[in-house]
Design a protein around this motif. Structure first.
Motif, PDB file in Angstrom:
ATOM      1  N   ALA A  17     -12.447 -22.955   3.837  1.00 46.35           N
ATOM      2  CA  ALA A  17     -13.568 -23.395   3.730  1.00 46.35           C
ATOM      3  C   ALA A  17     -14.444 -20.994   2.403  1.00 46.35           C
ATOM      4  O   ALA A  17     -15.227 -21.343   2.185  1.00 46.35           O
ATOM      5  N   HIS A  18     -12.945 -20.682   1.983  1.00 47.84           N
ATOM      6  CA  HIS A  18     -13.464 -19.485   1.919  1.00 47.84           C
ATOM      7  C   HIS A  18     -14.569 -18.379   2.541  1.00 47.84           C
ATOM      8  O   HIS A  18     -15.314 -18.072   1.527  1.00 47.84           O
ATOM      9  N   LYS A  19     -14.447 -18.880   3.563  1.00 47.16           N
ATOM     10  CA  LYS A  19     -15.011 -17.864   4.698  1.00 47.16           C
ATOM     11  C   LYS A  19     -14.588 -16.530   4.790  1.00 47.16           C
ATOM     12  O   LYS A  19     -13.741 -16.679   5.213  1.00 47.16           O
ATOM     13  N   ASP A  20     -15.730 -15.352   4.730  1.00 43.81           N
ATOM     14  CA  ASP A  20     -14.724 -13.891   5.206  1.00 43.81           C
ATOM     15  C   ASP A  20     -14.499 -14.210   6.402  1.00 43.81           C
ATOM     16  O   ASP A  20     -14.950 -14.229   7.435  1.00 43.81           O
ATOM     17  N   THR A  21     -13.029 -13.682   6.587  1.00 41.84           N
ATOM     18  CA  THR A  21     -12.665 -13.931   8.081  1.00 41.84           C
ATOM     19  C   THR A  21     -12.000 -12.276   8.107  1.00 41.84           C
ATOM     20  O   THR A  21     -10.571 -12.130   7.608  1.00 41.84           O
ATOM     21  N   THR A  22     -11.845 -12.336   9.551  1.00 43.89           N
ATOM     22  CA  THR A  22     -11.338 -10.866   9.779  1.00 43.89           C
ATOM     23  C   THR A  22      -9.750 -10.584  10.870  1.00 43.89           C
ATOM     24  O   THR A  22     -10.798 -11.497  12.472  1.00 43.89           O
ATOM     25  N   ALA A  23      -9.264  -9.741  10.913  1.00 51.71           N
ATOM     26  CA  ALA A  23      -7.765 -10.073  11.922  1.00 51.71           C
ATOM     27  C   ALA A  23      -7.218  -8.598  12.460  1.00 51.71           C
ATOM     28  O   ALA A  23      -7.508  -7.885  11.311  1.00 51.71           O
ATOM     29  N   MET A  24      -7.108  -8.378  13.762  1.00 51.00           N
ATOM     30  CA  MET A  24      -6.420  -6.948  13.710  1.00 51.00           C
ATOM     31  C   MET A  24      -4.806  -7.270  14.232  1.00 51.00           C
ATOM     32  O   MET A  24      -4.766  -8.089  15.189  1.00 51.00           O
ATOM     33  N   LEU A  25      -3.802  -6.455  13.622  1.00 49.66           N
ATOM     34  CA  LEU A  25      -2.997  -7.341  13.736  1.00 49.66           C
ATOM     35  C   LEU A  25      -1.832  -5.730  13.702  1.00 49.66           C
ATOM     36  O   LEU A  25      -2.153  -4.658  13.982  1.00 49.66           O
ATOM     37  N   GLY A  26      -1.002  -6.238  14.680  1.00 49.52           N
ATOM     38  CA  GLY A  26       0.272  -4.407  15.169  1.00 49.52           C
ATOM     39  C   GLY A  26       1.115  -4.790  13.937  1.00 49.52           C
ATOM     40  O   GLY A  26       1.462  -5.944  13.388  1.00 49.52           O
ATOM     41  N   LEU A  27       1.532  -3.890  13.133  1.00 51.86           N
ATOM     42  CA  LEU A  27       2.296  -4.189  12.177  1.00 51.86           C
ATOM     43  C   LEU A  27       3.898  -3.663  12.707  1.00 51.86           C
ATOM     44  O   LEU A  27       3.720  -1.790  12.915  1.00 51.86           O
ATOM     45  N   ASP A  28       4.817  -3.935  12.974  1.00 46.99           N
ATOM     46  CA  ASP A  28       5.469  -2.850  13.089  1.00 46.99           C
ATOM     47  C   ASP A  28       6.810  -2.036  12.656  1.00 46.99           C
ATOM     48  O   ASP A  28       6.745  -2.005  10.869  1.00 46.99           O
ATOM     49  N   VAL A  29       6.852  -0.836  12.792  1.00 46.96           N
ATOM     50  CA  VAL A  29       7.481  -0.376  12.055  1.00 46.96           C
ATOM     51  C   VAL A  29       8.250  -0.793  10.932  1.00 46.96           C
ATOM     52  O   VAL A  29       9.109   0.259  10.122  1.00 46.96           O
ATOM     53  N   SER A  30       9.397  -1.553  11.766  1.00 41.52           N
ATOM     54  CA  SER A  30      10.980  -1.772  11.206  1.00 41.52           C
ATOM     55  C   SER A  30      10.616  -2.141   9.973  1.00 41.52           C
ATOM     56  O   SER A  30      11.668  -2.109   9.269  1.00 41.52           O
ATOM     57  N   VAL A  31       9.305  -2.808   9.927  1.00 41.71           N
ATOM     58  CA  VAL A  31       8.881  -3.136   8.368  1.00 41.71           C
ATOM     59  C   VAL A  31       9.266  -1.699   7.287  1.00 41.71           C
ATOM     60  O   VAL A  31       9.627  -2.537   6.128  1.00 41.71           O
ATOM     61  N   LEU A  32       8.815  -1.314   7.416  1.00 46.54           N
ATOM     62  CA  LEU A  32       8.255   0.421   6.958  1.00 46.54           C
ATOM     63  C   LEU A  32       9.509   1.187   6.869  1.00 46.54           C
ATOM     64  O   LEU A  32       9.724   1.453   6.257  1.00 46.54           O
ATOM     65  N   ARG A  33      10.571   0.977   7.711  1.00 42.53           N
ATOM     66  CA  ARG A  33      11.754   1.302   7.332  1.00 42.53           C
ATOM     67  C   ARG A  33      12.339   1.707   6.663  1.00 42.53           C
ATOM     68  O   ARG A  33      12.103   2.930   5.695  1.00 42.53           O
ATOM     69  N   PRO A  34      12.716   0.732   5.258  1.00 43.72           N
ATOM     70  CA  PRO A  34      13.546   0.681   4.263  1.00 43.72           C
ATOM     71  C   PRO A  34      12.309   1.518   2.991  1.00 43.72           C
ATOM     72  O   PRO A  34      13.246   2.295   2.522  1.00 43.72           O
ATOM     73  N   ALA A  35      10.762   1.664   4.044  1.00 39.53           N
ATOM     74  CA  ALA A  35      10.356   2.405   2.251  1.00 39.53           C
ATOM     75  C   ALA A  35      10.641   3.698   3.182  1.00 39.53           C
ATOM     76  O   ALA A  35      10.569   5.017   2.062  1.00 39.53           O
ATOM     77  N   LEU A  36      10.725   3.737   4.441  1.00 41.95           N
ATOM     78  CA  LEU A  36      10.739   5.129   4.638  1.00 41.95           C
ATOM     79  C   LEU A  36      11.582   6.147   4.186  1.00 41.95           C
ATOM     80  O   LEU A  36      11.869   7.239   3.794  1.00 41.95           O
ATOM     81  N   ASP A  37      12.543   5.525   4.853  1.00 40.98           N
ATOM     82  CA  ASP A  37      14.437   5.603   4.316  1.00 40.98           C
ATOM     83  C   ASP A  37      14.202   5.570   2.344  1.00 40.98           C
ATOM     84  O   ASP A  37      14.678   6.922   1.975  1.00 40.98           O
ATOM     85  N   ALA A  38      13.481   5.256   1.960  1.00 41.30           N
ATOM     86  CA  ALA A  38      13.512   5.215   0.514  1.00 41.30           C
ATOM     87  C   ALA A  38      12.707   6.634   0.238  1.00 41.30           C
ATOM     88  O   ALA A  38      13.764   7.572  -0.609  1.00 41.30           O
ATOM     89  N   LEU A  39      11.897   7.197   1.001  1.00 37.32           N
ATOM     90  CA  LEU A  39      11.309   8.341   0.478  1.00 37.32           C
ATOM     91  C   LEU A  39      12.064   9.792   0.935  1.00 37.32           C
ATOM     92  O   LEU A  39      12.175  10.336   0.369  1.00 37.32           O
ATOM     93  N   ARG A  40      12.694   9.271   1.941  1.00 35.47           N
ATOM     94  CA  ARG A  40      13.166  10.177   2.384  1.00 35.47           C
ATOM     95  C   ARG A  40      14.258  10.300   1.319  1.00 35.47           C
ATOM     96  O   ARG A  40      14.985  11.662   1.366  1.00 35.47           O
ATOM     97  N   THR A  41      15.195   9.552   0.643  1.00 41.05           N
ATOM     98  CA  THR A  41      16.215   9.581  -0.058  1.00 41.05           C
ATOM     99  C   THR A  41      16.382  10.179  -1.510  1.00 41.05           C
ATOM    100  O   THR A  41      16.894  10.053  -2.549  1.00 41.05           O
ATOM    101  N   ALA A  42      15.590   9.318  -2.158  1.00 42.51           N
ATOM    102  CA  ALA A  42      15.064   9.650  -3.826  1.00 42.51           C
ATOM    103  C   ALA A  42      14.620   9.837  -4.659  1.00 42.51           C
ATOM    104  O   ALA A  42      14.055  11.439  -4.025  1.00 42.51           O
TER     105      ALA A  42
END
Length: 281
Positions: A17-42
């Motif tokens: 209905a185009h109404k603003d909603t907010t959700a609180m969520l947990g983001l597992d670090v496994s999703v970020l690990r490829p980016a973190l590994d790239a930061l270490r080695t790039a």
């Protein structure tokens, strides 16, 4: 070093209905690990990260079976702990190779020979291309999909014209359209300016200036340069919104109070930006 297991995030969105909603969520670090590994080695920072330009959504096994998933594939998925089947729920850019190769509804089964068990397998892709196996129209298909490099700074050039700030559309804009009217996107109009008075609004694409088609920022800049100098005049501007409905507006050019200029990203400048003033009559 393993001290952080997850991030606690707040996600803002809109419901049906185009109404603003907010959700609180947990983001597992496994999703970020490829980016973190790239930061270490790039060799360069930020590192080159790439995307499949697709939103992925968990799919229930019963729904996958109804789409034609084989018993063998279903058994493999159910045998892995916490495994998920993922389907393409939306395409995030309409004109990239990845968006042209994938379709909404595709169930992604394999990526580079490995079974896709959760979203972390596809969240960050480093290779320029990947080989996918998807379930489409009840049959498994092999796809060679070119990925899209994610630019850490999407906006590198802004053109100002009569109070309108014009640039290439950024990714958040590309997610909202199925076809790009042009690459000349209005991101802002200043209150009281000729552009604002004419009806130009953020979220519009400019497709023509005085009958001259403009598909890119270079086209737009050339159209402005080609205008005959002289007294203030009215210019016909063809625009389209995200619903792709075309309109023609009349804008009164005022180069005295609203002269044209450009901002160009330039690392040599202290601010990171260089002002380019346009010659006006």
């Amino acid at each position: 070093r393993g001290r952080v297991q997850a991030l606690w995030v707040s996600v803002s969105s809109q419901d049906a209905a185009h109404k603003d909603t907010t959700a609180m969520l947990g983001l597992d670090v496994s999703v970020l690990r490829p980016a973190l590994d790239a930061l270490r080695t790039a060799a360069r920072v930020p590192p080159p990260l790439r995307s499949l330009d697709a939103d992925l959504w968990p799919l229930r096994p019963a729904a996958a079976r109804a789409l034609g998933l084989s018993d063998a594939r279903l058994a493999q998925a159910e045998a892995a702990p916490n495994a998920q089947l993922l389907s393409v729920s939306a395409l995030l850019a309409c004109e990239t190779p990845a968006a042209r190769a994938l379709r909404v509804g595709d169930v992604v089964l394999q990526c580079d020979g490995a079974a896709v068990r959760d979203v972390s397998a596809l969240a960050v892709v480093a290779a320029p291309a990947v080989d996918l196996v998807v379930l489409r129209d009840g049959r498994e298909q092999a796809l060679h999909v070119e990925t899209t490099e994610l630019d850490a700074m999407e906006t590198r050039r802004v053109v100002h014209w009569c109070g309108a700030l014009v640039q290439r559309p950024y990714r958040a804009v590309l997610e909202q359209v199925r076809r790009l009217p042009s690459a000349v996107y209005i991101s802002c109009t200043l209150f009281g300016s000729p552009a604002n008075a004419a009806g130009l609004r953020p979220g519009m694409w400019i497709t023509e200036v005085d009958g001259r088609a403009v598909a890119t920022l270079d086209d737009f800049a050339e159209a402005l340069d080609a205008m005959r100098p002289g007294a203030p005049r009215y210019v016909r501007v063809a625009v389209a919104g995200k619903n792709l409905v075309a309109r023609v507006l009349s804008l009164r050019v005022d180069n005295h109070y609203w002269p044209p200029w450009e901002l160009v990203h330039d690392e040599a400048e202290a601010s990171g930006w260089r002002m380019v003033e346009k010659a006006v009559d």
